[in-house]
Design a protein around this motif. Sequence first.
Motif, short mmCIF file in Angstrom:
data_model
loop_
_atom_site.label_atom_id
_atom_site.label_comp_id
_atom_site.label_asym_id
_atom_site.label_seq_id
_atom_site.Cartn_x
_atom_site.Cartn_y
_atom_site.Cartn_z
N MET A 1 0.22 3.06 13.32
CA MET A 1 0.46 1.71 12.82
C MET A 1 1.54 1.74 11.75
N MET A 2 2.09 0.58 11.46
CA MET A 2 3.17 0.50 10.50
C MET A 2 2.74 0.99 9.12
N THR A 3 1.48 0.71 8.74
CA THR A 3 1.02 1.10 7.41
C THR A 3 1.04 2.59 7.21
N ALA A 4 0.86 3.37 8.28
CA ALA A 4 0.87 4.81 8.14
C ALA A 4 2.25 5.31 7.71
N MET A 5 3.28 4.51 7.93
CA MET A 5 4.64 4.92 7.61
C MET A 5 5.11 4.38 6.27
N LEU A 6 4.30 3.57 5.63
CA LEU A 6 4.72 2.98 4.36
C LEU A 6 4.72 4.02 3.26
N THR A 7 5.78 4.05 2.49
CA THR A 7 5.85 4.90 1.31
C THR A 7 5.48 4.09 0.08
N ALA A 8 5.31 4.78 -1.04
CA ALA A 8 5.03 4.08 -2.29
C ALA A 8 6.14 3.10 -2.63
N ASP A 9 7.39 3.46 -2.34
CA ASP A 9 8.50 2.55 -2.61
C ASP A 9 8.46 1.33 -1.71
N ASP A 10 8.06 1.53 -0.44
CA ASP A 10 7.90 0.38 0.46
C ASP A 10 6.87 -0.60 -0.09
N ILE A 11 5.74 -0.06 -0.51
CA ILE A 11 4.66 -0.92 -1.02
C ILE A 11 5.09 -1.59 -2.32
N ARG A 12 5.80 -0.85 -3.16
CA ARG A 12 6.29 -1.44 -4.41
C ARG A 12 7.20 -2.63 -4.12
N GLY A 82 -9.14 -4.33 9.87
CA GLY A 82 -8.02 -3.41 9.88
C GLY A 82 -8.08 -2.54 11.12
N PRO A 83 -7.46 -1.37 11.06
CA PRO A 83 -7.46 -0.47 12.22
C PRO A 83 -8.88 -0.03 12.58
N LYS A 84 -9.07 0.27 13.85
CA LYS A 84 -10.37 0.75 14.32
C LYS A 84 -10.75 2.03 13.58
N ASP A 85 -12.00 2.11 13.17
CA ASP A 85 -12.55 3.27 12.48
C ASP A 85 -12.03 3.45 11.06
N ALA A 86 -11.20 2.54 10.56
CA ALA A 86 -10.76 2.62 9.17
C ALA A 86 -11.92 2.20 8.25
N PRO A 87 -11.93 2.69 7.02
CA PRO A 87 -12.99 2.27 6.10
C PRO A 87 -12.89 0.79 5.78
N THR A 88 -14.01 0.24 5.32
CA THR A 88 -14.05 -1.16 4.88
C THR A 88 -14.09 -1.20 3.36
N VAL A 89 -13.21 -1.98 2.77
CA VAL A 89 -13.10 -2.08 1.32
C VAL A 89 -13.41 -3.51 0.90
N LEU A 90 -14.36 -3.67 -0.01
CA LEU A 90 -14.69 -4.98 -0.57
C LEU A 90 -13.96 -5.14 -1.89
N PRO A 147 -4.14 -1.24 6.10
CA PRO A 147 -4.57 0.10 6.49
C PRO A 147 -6.08 0.26 6.54
N VAL A 148 -6.82 -0.72 6.05
CA VAL A 148 -8.28 -0.71 6.02
C VAL A 148 -8.78 -2.10 6.40
N SER A 149 -10.05 -2.21 6.72
CA SER A 149 -10.67 -3.53 6.84
C SER A 149 -11.02 -4.02 5.44
N VAL A 150 -10.83 -5.31 5.21
CA VAL A 150 -10.98 -5.87 3.86
C VAL A 150 -11.99 -7.00 3.87
N ILE A 151 -12.87 -6.97 2.88
CA ILE A 151 -13.74 -8.10 2.56
C ILE A 151 -13.35 -8.54 1.15
N VAL A 152 -13.10 -9.81 0.97
CA VAL A 152 -12.87 -10.36 -0.37
C VAL A 152 -14.08 -11.19 -0.74
#
Length: 452
Positions: A1-12, A82-90, A147-152
């Motif tokens: 996935m695209m997120t796997a290729m993101l660097t810290a500078d990309d995210i910044r 998010g991606p299959k089998d990725a952790p879920t973050v609340l 990169p993860v599944s998200v719950i807000v």
Amino acid sequence: MMTAMLTADDIRARVADALPSVRRDLEDLVRIESVSADPERVGEVHRCAEAVAQLLGAQDFDTVDIVTVDGGLPAVIARKAGPKDAPTVLLYAHHDVQPVNDHADWNSPPFEPTAREGRLYGRGAADDKAGIAAHLGTLQAYGDDLPVSVIVFIEGEEEIGSPTLAKLLANHRELLEADVIVITDSSNWDIGVPALTTSLRGLVRLDVEVRTLTHGVHSGGWGGLVPDALIALSRVIASLHDDRGNVAIRGLRSSTAADIDIPEERLRAASGAVPGLEWIGDGSAVEKLWTRPALSITGLDAPRVEGASNTLVPVARARISLRIAPTDTIENALACLTRHLDENAPWGAALAHTVVDTGEPARMDSAGPVYEAARVALTTAWDGTPPLDMGVGGSIPFIAEFRRAFPRATVLVTGVEDPGTRAHGANEGLHLAEFERAVLAQALLLNQLGDL
């Protein structure tokens, strides 16, 4: 996935692009007077929940729900896969705010966000609508590339002790269950120095009433024989500390704190201490603020000085706020406090006490891969400055509720505040440069967690 290729500078760069709209959203939220403690503003709390739901809905969440239980105030739950089998973050924050108290103490209108010297001022600009904005910035930075599944989860009752949270978590357990819970409702160590909060004191508040008479009587006719209730209550209050200012209640627990010094000038500036004021209690500043009990009188019911008559006061009341160490429990602290009060009622005065509210302390194990990921993210966002593990003297009782409801989840407590934020006080303000770092750190954290 695209997120796997993101660097810290990309995210910044993505976070920087998102920040202007995120700030506008934050300012709009500050304008909503969502004071949960004010019955006349219940409608504003509901309006704020609706505004939060609309902001999350604009992020293409799979589901966005406004929920309540038992007539409580509204919370918002949003989920995005998010991606299959990725952790879920609340991601947690709260949309209710403290009362403003005296408007005259504010340098600008409390519900009109105002920028001055690098800070955004307004009630809730930091605590905790900035937490909501941090989540929005993180989500905007990723878009559909999470990169993860998200719950807000955005609560609406935190400032009144989260009275319906336990039932809400139970009722919506399947919607809220996560591998990692990020609670964005704390502070960083200083401007330029990030932190992870790893301990918080608990809270026991109760009202104590002292009565010496069934009715008021003339002070000239009965003074010298009959004690008035204010004098009796004053002696009870005086018994709560020793001459050094240490809490004098037997049986309360305490522990040691990290070997960290807080500069004297910072303590005085952040606290607003008057010139010449002496600190109370024994031990280091961080021990007294993080790992030992602290007791304050936060309210008194007694006749006003202006217009007071020459009458012996028959009854007086005080509200006691006892912060308890992370190693203590509500059950122990309440038993110790009530025993002390009962034993120190002078001259046979009638004493009664009523519990107002309580909150368990919290102590987190800061080892493991999730905490290591958080340290990498924070260090990167703060340009190489690693985070400190710090304690907080205040209480976030709902952390204990999350840990009970989801015992397998790792709880991270982060924040957007700093020592100059003045949360709960007049002129609450968000340091905008630190806020940008906090958003970046959270976005980097999701990337780190996606790689675990």
